[in-house]
Scaffold this motif. Structure first.
Motif, PDB file in Angstrom:
ATOM      1  N   GLN A  62    -153.392 -30.853 -45.870  1.00 44.39           N
ATOM      2  CA  GLN A  62    -153.139 -31.402 -47.198  1.00 44.39           C
ATOM      3  C   GLN A  62    -151.916 -32.332 -47.175  1.00 44.39           C
ATOM      4  O   GLN A  62    -151.941 -33.429 -47.752  1.00 44.39           O
ATOM      5  N   TYR A 122    -159.586 -25.561 -58.038  1.00 48.59           N
ATOM      6  CA  TYR A 122    -160.140 -24.635 -57.040  1.00 48.59           C
ATOM      7  C   TYR A 122    -159.749 -25.107 -55.643  1.00 48.59           C
ATOM      8  O   TYR A 122    -159.343 -26.256 -55.444  1.00 48.59           O
ATOM      9  N   THR A 123    -159.852 -24.189 -54.698  1.00 48.05           N
ATOM     10  CA  THR A 123    -159.788 -24.530 -53.282  1.00 48.05           C
ATOM     11  C   THR A 123    -161.219 -24.687 -52.787  1.00 48.05           C
ATOM     12  O   THR A 123    -162.087 -23.881 -53.126  1.00 48.05           O
ATOM     13  N   HIS A 169    -157.286 -28.437 -50.832  1.00 49.60           N
ATOM     14  CA  HIS A 169    -156.602 -27.962 -52.023  1.00 49.60           C
ATOM     15  C   HIS A 169    -156.786 -28.947 -53.181  1.00 49.60           C
ATOM     16  O   HIS A 169    -157.214 -30.088 -52.976  1.00 49.60           O
ATOM     17  N   SER A 219    -155.824 -19.148 -54.719  1.00 50.82           N
ATOM     18  CA  SER A 219    -155.035 -19.452 -53.531  1.00 50.82           C
ATOM     19  C   SER A 219    -153.999 -18.345 -53.443  1.00 50.82           C
ATOM     20  O   SER A 219    -154.010 -17.411 -54.246  1.00 50.82           O
ATOM     21  N   GLN A 233    -151.453 -25.612 -45.617  1.00 50.18           N
ATOM     22  CA  GLN A 233    -150.863 -26.811 -46.190  1.00 50.18           C
ATOM     23  C   GLN A 233    -150.786 -28.004 -45.235  1.00 50.18           C
ATOM     24  O   GLN A 233    -150.465 -29.113 -45.647  1.00 50.18           O
ATOM     25  N   LYS A 275    -166.536 -23.331 -53.337  1.00 48.90           N
ATOM     26  CA  LYS A 275    -165.408 -23.289 -54.259  1.00 48.90           C
ATOM     27  C   LYS A 275    -164.897 -21.858 -54.446  1.00 48.90           C
ATOM     28  O   LYS A 275    -165.686 -20.930 -54.589  1.00 48.90           O
ATOM     29  N   ALA A 331    -151.072 -25.669 -54.762  1.00 51.14           N
ATOM     30  CA  ALA A 331    -152.198 -26.564 -55.029  1.00 51.14           C
ATOM     31  C   ALA A 331    -151.860 -28.023 -54.726  1.00 51.14           C
ATOM     32  O   ALA A 331    -152.744 -28.881 -54.757  1.00 51.14           O
TER      33      ALA A 331
END
Length: 496
Positions: free
Chosen positions: A297, A93-94, A49, A75, A294, A71, A379
């Motif tokens: 991240q 971007y993700t 993320h 999300s 998540q 890319k 994000a």
């Protein structure tokens, strides 16, 4: 007995980032990893993320990931898609990239920093005393460390031996994930049924105009909701077939599995991220369903928050109480991650009631303020550590501004590759005096004339100076006076 200042149990993304952060700060750190090599069974996490990419950008390694990933500027949450392209970040971007590649790239970085990795063994136990931790390995060897970091997953032995409670909720739904061959090709993509969610895809894919285009050949990746909860044995091809038939009416001739695993919506969080000289990060500190992607991240940011604090304490720069701020800052972030993931699980199904709730959420998230808040949250860009009242920047991540310093144009994150705190002075050159902290803080006189825009908050007033912690969060904001700077330096850089 071999000695290290920090021993990390677990060489996944969290452990690797913690090792890299510690090594950059000059700490003798080692990883204990049960896998004999870097191979990873299954695809695990599937991307990075924006804030995670910023963390890697702060260390000068983000291009390694971008070069291999795909890319997409979207999300989502509970079926609602968010446009990331308007976020005020260099990485709006993700990045689609399987965890096996993420770990390989991180492993290369950690190798460059000369971090030793004890492979093919795991932590079997430990005993801590006033000065350190004796760590017993599964092959009979022992390591002595000043601190032990448990990055050893949701079933963390480190957490259990430390006696740290792991409260939370038991599973209400169970899913199988696998890679298999199929005699019939299912419709690729994500599907909802009254039973739950299921999806099909391939490991190789491209993102074209924001849409996933899978390879035409190769094994099929499967994720399917099981009709019952509670299975504890290793999942089999029979289990996968039964779940597919229950969800789709057919198993598509599934055969020759490469791997099969199970996950549930259990959500638990360590009551404390620290017990003496033992600390937890990543899945060892919090588990939750994977909705929203998540987990990885959050673990990376746990590591980025902890690494420099451990180093400061070990070097005697800061008191041991600095480590208490790790739990204080990261535990609320983990709790919110659990909340979001559990909410997304409730919205997975496709019955009338769930559709009504999902439609209501979609209507609310079409409004500007809720949409901006959720976009920034998913994000990872809205995290706010409570560092007191003051400027909106205080306690938030520092934007990667294009600035002009004495040596010419540069950007803020380029100043952070060495993982040192930065005092960015945007007022009169030499106008900020940090006296005895000059050997610990990189002081940069620079100019910047653009807007200061924060995710979800919008434009904020321009400060005269900012103190940026090693993890990229703002510890002090100067607005015409040095008020509070000495206190911030003492707290986050260490007393004189």
């Amino acid at each position: 007995m071999t000695g290290h200042q920090v021993v990390i149990a677990g060489g996944g993304p969290t452990g690797l980032v913690l090792a890299g952060e510690s090594a950059l700060a000059g700490v003798d750190v080692a990883i204990v990893e049960r896998r004999a090599d870097e191979g990873l069974s299954g695809l695990r996490a599937g991307g990075l993320h924006p804030r995670t990419l910023e963390v890697f950008d702060q260390r000068g390694i983000v291009d390694r990931f971008v070069a291999e990933g795909q890319k997409t500027q979207t999300s989502g949450f509970a079926g609602v898609t968010f446009d990331l392209s308007t976020l005020p970040t260099r990485h709006p971007y993700t990045l689609g990239l399987w965890q096996t590649h993420i770990e390989r790239i991180l492993g290369g970085w950690v190798g460059e920093l000369n971090v030793p990795v004890y492979r093919g063994v795991e932590v079997a136990g430990f005993v801590q005393d006033d000065t350190g931790v004796d760590v017993e390995l599964s092959d009979g060897r022992s390591l002595r460390a000043q601190y032990l970091a448990g990055c050893d997953g949701g079933r963390s032995l480190v957490r259990k031996v430390a006696g740290i409670d792991f409260p939370g909720s038991d599973p209400t739904t169970s899913n199988l994930i696998a890679e298999v061959k199929m005699t019939e090709t299912p419709e690729l993509g994500v599907h909802r049924t009254p039973l739950g969610i299921h999806s099909f895809g391939r490991a190789e894919y491209r993102i074209v105009d924001g849409k996933i285009v899978y390879a035409d050949t190769g094994p099929i990746g499967v994720m399917v909701t099981e009709p019952h909860v509670g299975a504890t044995a290793e999942p089999t091809l029979r289990d996968l077939s039964d779940a597919l038939i229950a969800a789709c009416g057919t198993d598509y001739g599934a055969h020759a599995p490469t791997w099969i695993s199970r996950f549930t919506d259990a959500a638990r969080q360590a009551a404390s991220y620290r017990q003496g000289r033992v600390l937890l990060a990543g899945d060892a500190a919090h588990i939750h369903p994977p909705d929203g992607g998540q987990g990885l991240q959050t673990g990376v940011q746990d590591a980025a928050n902890l690494g420099w604090k451990l180093a400061a304490v070990i070097k005697g720069i800061s008191p041991e109480t600095l480590l208490d701020t790790y739990h204080a800052e990261r535990h609320p972030v983990g709790a919110r991650t659990l909340r979001n993931a559990l909410a997304a699980v409730v919205l997975r199904r496709d019955d009338d009631r769930t559709r009504a709730l999902r439609d209501t959420m979609a209507e609310l998230l079409s409004l500007d303020e809720p949409r901006q808040r959720f976009t920034a949250m998913m994000a990872g860009l809205d995290i706010h550590y409570d560092l007191g009242d003051g400027h909106p920047l205080l306690g938030r991540r520092m934007p990667d501004l294009d600035i002009t310093a004495a040596n010419g144009p540069t950007r803020v994150y380029a100043l952070m590759h060495e993982a040192r705190p930065v005092l960015l002075n945007l007022g009169k050159p030499g106008g900020v005096d940090i006296a005895g902290w000059a050997d610990r803080v990189k002081v940069i006189d620079a100019t910047y004339s653009g807007p200061w825009e924060l995710p979800a908050l919008g434009t904020v007033s321009a400060p005269d100076a900012v103190l940026i912690r090693s993890d990229g969060y703002v510890a002090w904001v100067g607005e015409g006076t040095p008020a509070g700077l000495t206190e911030a330096l003492t707290t986050w850089v260490g007393p004189l």
